[in-house]
Design an enzyme around this catalytic site. Sequence first.
Site, PDB file in Angstrom:
ATOM      1  N   CYS A   1     -14.349 -28.427   1.771  1.00  0.00           N
ATOM      2  CA  CYS A   1     -15.553 -29.223   1.668  1.00  0.00           C
ATOM      3  C   CYS A   1     -16.225 -29.171   3.254  1.00  0.00           C
ATOM      4  O   CYS A   1     -17.350 -29.224   3.220  1.00  0.00           O
ATOM      5  CB  CYS A   1     -15.499 -30.394   0.917  1.00  0.00           C
ATOM      6  SG  CYS A   1     -14.662 -29.961  -0.418  1.00  0.00           S
TER       7      CYS A   1
ATOM      8  N   HIS B   1     -20.018 -29.419   5.222  1.00  0.00           N
ATOM      9  CA  HIS B   1     -21.025 -30.841   5.006  1.00  0.00           C
ATOM     10  C   HIS B   1     -20.490 -31.660   5.331  1.00  0.00           C
ATOM     11  O   HIS B   1     -20.392 -32.805   5.836  1.00  0.00           O
ATOM     12  CB  HIS B   1     -20.544 -30.927   3.788  1.00  0.00           C
ATOM     13  CG  HIS B   1     -20.735 -30.014   2.500  1.00  0.00           C
ATOM     14  ND1 HIS B   1     -22.569 -29.790   1.708  1.00  0.00           N
ATOM     15  CD2 HIS B   1     -20.575 -29.569   1.608  1.00  0.00           C
ATOM     16  CE1 HIS B   1     -22.767 -29.823   1.002  1.00  0.00           C
ATOM     17  NE2 HIS B   1     -21.228 -28.926   0.731  1.00  0.00           N
TER      18      HIS B   1
ATOM     19  N   ARG C   1     -20.640 -29.757 -10.002  1.00  0.00           N
ATOM     20  CA  ARG C   1     -21.173 -28.977  -8.672  1.00  0.00           C
ATOM     21  C   ARG C   1     -19.788 -29.045  -7.669  1.00  0.00           C
ATOM     22  O   ARG C   1     -19.519 -28.163  -7.001  1.00  0.00           O
ATOM     23  CB  ARG C   1     -22.155 -30.531  -8.512  1.00  0.00           C
ATOM     24  CG  ARG C   1     -22.649 -30.633  -6.390  1.00  0.00           C
ATOM     25  CD  ARG C   1     -23.542 -29.331  -6.496  1.00  0.00           C
ATOM     26  NE  ARG C   1     -22.527 -27.943  -6.354  1.00  0.00           N
ATOM     27  CZ  ARG C   1     -22.541 -26.494  -5.663  1.00  0.00           C
ATOM     28  NH1 ARG C   1     -24.669 -27.038  -5.657  1.00  0.00           N
ATOM     29  NH2 ARG C   1     -22.378 -25.515  -5.732  1.00  0.00           N
TER      30      ARG C   1
ATOM     31  N   CYS D   1     -18.372 -25.407  -6.145  1.00  0.00           N
ATOM     32  CA  CYS D   1     -17.702 -25.311  -4.745  1.00  0.00           C
ATOM     33  C   CYS D   1     -16.715 -25.564  -4.356  1.00  0.00           C
ATOM     34  O   CYS D   1     -16.596 -24.521  -3.774  1.00  0.00           O
ATOM     35  CB  CYS D   1     -18.111 -27.392  -3.853  1.00  0.00           C
ATOM     36  SG  CYS D   1     -19.676 -27.621  -3.300  1.00  0.00           S
TER      37      CYS D   1
END
Length: 271
Positions: free
Chosen positions: A180, A184, A228, A232
């Site tokens: 992730c 991000h 979500r 991802c």
Amino acid sequence: MTQSIPKTFVLGLALALAPVAASFAQSGSDVFAEYREMFGDDNPAELAEMQGEEIWRAVRGPKQASLEQCDLGLGPGVLQGAYAQLPRWFEDAGQVMDLEMRLLWCMEKQQGLDVSALRAHPFSEQGQQQTDLEALSAFIAAQSRGATVAVPQQHPAERRAFENGKRFFNYRAGPHDFSCATCHTHDGKRIRLQDMPRLNTVEGAKGSFPTWPAYRLSQGAVRTLEWRMNDCMRQQRLPGLQHGSDVAIGLITYLGVQANGAVMDSPGLKR
């Protein structure tokens, strides 16, 4: 004198234009900013909210009960502010739950419903009717609009969920060695015209968490935080994320705790 446009017409037009908006996503035009401005406070998610309210109040299942006595953390049937304080530890279930997992638990325990099919397919496909979980999430989240995010960390299991989420957020895996954090944790990063918020910061989390669930213009549907996280994982080329797993709950807790103090504004409206 300005003539107001009926909300049902606005929402219907929004649904009809969703595929058009999706096509513009491939261009350099900021069509989504224009789209939001055109519809103002109206959001196609309101249709899902109405569906969710019907499901919440409907008497269903072998026990002939509604979900109106489901305890989402603030007492049986209390909706205002409840979503802003999830995920959290539930003593009766013996685990940390987000909204979707808690709803499934209430459907089983209080209504006697068989939710195996909903567990296996919690998200609607594009063009399908919203699932019960998506519709209920839209309705319940709307009851926390304007509430302050306050995801609790009092119980040891809640703190473990946060630490697990932080670890999962930074865990690299899959054929591309992604995590992730790959997308991000950097300023100014974009993927296909989509800005990537820095979700490892308080500022980034506060800008993201309070806007989910959200109506996705490109898909013409309300999508939840579990969706979500799952999407991802798909984009990282990882195996499908199990709905309600420790990974899913951990990641949502990690995001939510960092967003504490923000003001809920969901369902949101996203590309």
